[in-house]
Design a protein around this motif. Structure first.
Motif, PDB file in Angstrom:
ATOM      1  N   ARG A   1      -8.246  11.445 -13.883  1.00  0.00           N
ATOM      2  CA  ARG A   1      -8.044  10.080 -14.369  1.00  0.00           C
ATOM      3  C   ARG A   1      -6.768   9.995 -15.214  1.00  0.00           C
ATOM      4  N   ALA A   2      -6.559  10.966 -16.073  1.00  0.00           N
ATOM      5  CA  ALA A   2      -5.355  10.970 -16.912  1.00  0.00           C
ATOM      6  C   ALA A   2      -4.087  11.012 -16.056  1.00  0.00           C
ATOM      7  N   LEU A   3      -4.127  11.728 -14.951  1.00  0.00           N
ATOM      8  CA  LEU A   3      -2.964  11.828 -14.074  1.00  0.00           C
ATOM      9  C   LEU A   3      -2.632  10.492 -13.409  1.00  0.00           C
ATOM     10  N   VAL A   4      -3.652   9.708 -13.041  1.00  0.00           N
ATOM     11  CA  VAL A   4      -3.387   8.441 -12.341  1.00  0.00           C
ATOM     12  C   VAL A   4      -3.206   7.254 -13.280  1.00  0.00           C
ATOM     13  N   GLU A   5      -3.666   7.348 -14.505  1.00  0.00           N
ATOM     14  CA  GLU A   5      -3.545   6.213 -15.423  1.00  0.00           C
ATOM     15  C   GLU A   5      -2.102   5.779 -15.633  1.00  0.00           C
ATOM     16  N   ARG A   6      -1.159   6.695 -15.510  1.00  0.00           N
ATOM     17  CA  ARG A   6       0.255   6.353 -15.691  1.00  0.00           C
ATOM     18  C   ARG A   6       0.756   5.367 -14.642  1.00  0.00           C
ATOM     19  N   TRP A   7       0.042   5.253 -13.534  1.00  0.00           N
ATOM     20  CA  TRP A   7       0.460   4.348 -12.461  1.00  0.00           C
ATOM     21  C   TRP A   7      -0.327   3.043 -12.426  1.00  0.00           C
ATOM     22  N   LEU A   8      -1.302   2.894 -13.284  1.00  0.00           N
ATOM     23  CA  LEU A   8      -2.084   1.662 -13.305  1.00  0.00           C
ATOM     24  C   LEU A   8      -1.304   0.553 -14.012  1.00  0.00           C
TER      25      LEU A   8
ATOM     26  N   VAL B   1       3.631  14.619  -8.316  1.00  0.00           N
ATOM     27  CA  VAL B   1       4.341  13.556  -7.601  1.00  0.00           C
ATOM     28  C   VAL B   1       4.975  12.584  -8.604  1.00  0.00           C
ATOM     29  N   ASP B   2       6.177  12.142  -8.278  1.00  0.00           N
ATOM     30  CA  ASP B   2       6.901  11.206  -9.136  1.00  0.00           C
ATOM     31  C   ASP B   2       6.982   9.855  -8.433  1.00  0.00           C
ATOM     32  N   LEU B   3       6.296   8.871  -8.977  1.00  0.00           N
ATOM     33  CA  LEU B   3       6.321   7.524  -8.405  1.00  0.00           C
ATOM     34  C   LEU B   3       7.216   6.596  -9.223  1.00  0.00           C
ATOM     35  N   GLY B   4       7.969   7.175 -10.129  1.00  0.00           N
ATOM     36  CA  GLY B   4       8.893   6.382 -10.929  1.00  0.00           C
ATOM     37  C   GLY B   4       8.162   5.326 -11.743  1.00  0.00           C
ATOM     38  N   ALA B   5       8.728   4.147 -11.774  1.00  0.00           N
ATOM     39  CA  ALA B   5       8.175   3.050 -12.572  1.00  0.00           C
ATOM     40  C   ALA B   5       7.148   2.211 -11.807  1.00  0.00           C
TER      41      ALA B   5
ATOM     42  N   TYR C   1       0.861  -1.179   0.000  1.00  0.00           N
ATOM     43  CA  TYR C   1       0.000   0.000   0.000  1.00  0.00           C
ATOM     44  C   TYR C   1       0.899   1.231   0.000  1.00  0.00           C
ATOM     45  N   LEU C   2       0.565   2.197  -0.852  1.00  0.00           N
ATOM     46  CA  LEU C   2       1.253   3.493  -0.862  1.00  0.00           C
ATOM     47  C   LEU C   2       0.200   4.585  -0.870  1.00  0.00           C
ATOM     48  N   ALA C   3       0.411   5.594  -0.045  1.00  0.00           N
ATOM     49  CA  ALA C   3      -0.499   6.738   0.005  1.00  0.00           C
ATOM     50  C   ALA C   3       0.246   8.000  -0.383  1.00  0.00           C
ATOM     51  N   VAL C   4      -0.463   8.865  -1.102  1.00  0.00           N
ATOM     52  CA  VAL C   4       0.047  10.179  -1.457  1.00  0.00           C
ATOM     53  C   VAL C   4      -0.969  11.202  -0.972  1.00  0.00           C
ATOM     54  N   ASP C   5      -0.506  12.207  -0.259  1.00  0.00           N
ATOM     55  CA  ASP C   5      -1.372  13.296   0.195  1.00  0.00           C
ATOM     56  C   ASP C   5      -0.544  14.566   0.159  1.00  0.00           C
ATOM     57  N   ARG C   6      -1.181  15.667  -0.210  1.00  0.00           N
ATOM     58  CA  ARG C   6      -0.441  16.928  -0.304  1.00  0.00           C
ATOM     59  C   ARG C   6      -0.164  17.560   1.051  1.00  0.00           C
ATOM     60  N   SER C   7      -0.809  17.073   2.089  1.00  0.00           N
ATOM     61  CA  SER C   7      -0.651  17.657   3.417  1.00  0.00           C
ATOM     62  C   SER C   7       0.366  16.870   4.258  1.00  0.00           C
ATOM     63  N   PRO C   8       1.486  17.498   4.628  1.00  0.00           N
ATOM     64  CA  PRO C   8       2.433  16.828   5.514  1.00  0.00           C
ATOM     65  C   PRO C   8       1.794  16.399   6.838  1.00  0.00           C
ATOM     66  N   LYS C   9       0.864  17.206   7.320  1.00  0.00           N
ATOM     67  CA  LYS C   9       0.181  16.885   8.577  1.00  0.00           C
ATOM     68  C   LYS C   9      -0.641  15.591   8.444  1.00  0.00           C
ATOM     69  N   MET C  10      -1.337  15.420   7.315  1.00  0.00           N
ATOM     70  CA  MET C  10      -2.129  14.204   7.106  1.00  0.00           C
ATOM     71  C   MET C  10      -1.225  12.993   6.916  1.00  0.00           C
ATOM     72  N   ILE C  11      -0.141  13.157   6.183  1.00  0.00           N
ATOM     73  CA  ILE C  11       0.801  12.051   5.983  1.00  0.00           C
ATOM     74  C   ILE C  11       1.392  11.616   7.319  1.00  0.00           C
ATOM     75  N   GLU C  12       1.744  12.577   8.142  1.00  0.00           N
ATOM     76  CA  GLU C  12       2.284  12.252   9.463  1.00  0.00           C
ATOM     77  C   GLU C  12       1.268  11.481  10.295  1.00  0.00           C
ATOM     78  N   ALA C  13       0.025  11.948  10.303  1.00  0.00           N
ATOM     79  CA  ALA C  13      -1.025  11.271  11.075  1.00  0.00           C
ATOM     80  C   ALA C  13      -1.291   9.867  10.536  1.00  0.00           C
ATOM     81  N   ALA C  14      -1.356   9.727   9.215  1.00  0.00           N
ATOM     82  CA  ALA C  14      -1.643   8.418   8.611  1.00  0.00           C
ATOM     83  C   ALA C  14      -0.500   7.438   8.862  1.00  0.00           C
ATOM     84  N   ALA C  15       0.729   7.902   8.741  1.00  0.00           N
ATOM     85  CA  ALA C  15       1.880   7.029   8.980  1.00  0.00           C
ATOM     86  C   ALA C  15       1.925   6.589  10.443  1.00  0.00           C
ATOM     87  N   LYS C  16       1.607   7.497  11.335  1.00  0.00           N
ATOM     88  CA  LYS C  16       1.587   7.156  12.765  1.00  0.00           C
ATOM     89  C   LYS C  16       0.496   6.130  13.051  1.00  0.00           C
TER      90      LYS C  16
END
Length: 136
Positions: A107-114, A81-85, A45-60
């Protein structure tokens, strides 16, 4: 804190398998992450969020899954965001405004990661007034 029923139903409807690679856009406090990680055995599972505060809370909230190497949390915006390959079997977003306002662009933005055969799941319902005031 228990997950709201709508989140549980959404996660269940995705049909996540134990080995799936799952990407969440806009993870918030990590409630859905907890539910997804319980379903994975060998997956990731990988999560991306623009808020550092939310990422910190979710990771905790999901620290055990992070330590076990089953989950990761990344600060970033969908547009840049760059998720590489990396590719994912399931990509989902709940209450991410871009999917409501500009669904084709989102949808176009996320299709590159499907991954081939991968699926995108989106749900947008406006938060109840009580939740909206907390988000401000």
């Amino acid at each position: 804190m228990a997950a709201p029923g709508r989140i549980e139903r959404f996660i269940e409807a995705m049909g996540i398998g134990p080995g799936d690679r799952v990407l969440e856009i806009g993870c918030g406090h990590g409630v859905a992450a907890t539910l997804v990680c319980r379903l994975l055995d060998g997956g990731h599972y990988l999560a991306v969020d623009r808020s550092p505060k939310m990422i910190e809370a979710a990771a905790k909230r999901n620290a055990d899954s992070v330590r076990a190497g089953h989950a990761g949390f990344l600060v970033g915006e969908l547009e840049s965001v760059d998720l590489g390959a990396r590719r994912f079997d399931k990509v989902f977003a709940m209450r991410v405004r871009l999917f409501e306002d500009e669904p084709e662009r989102a949808r176009a933005l996320v299709e590159r990661w499907l991954a081939p055969g991968g699926q995108l799941f989106v749900e947008y319902d406006a938060p109840p007034p009580r939740e909206r005031s907390k988000q401000s």
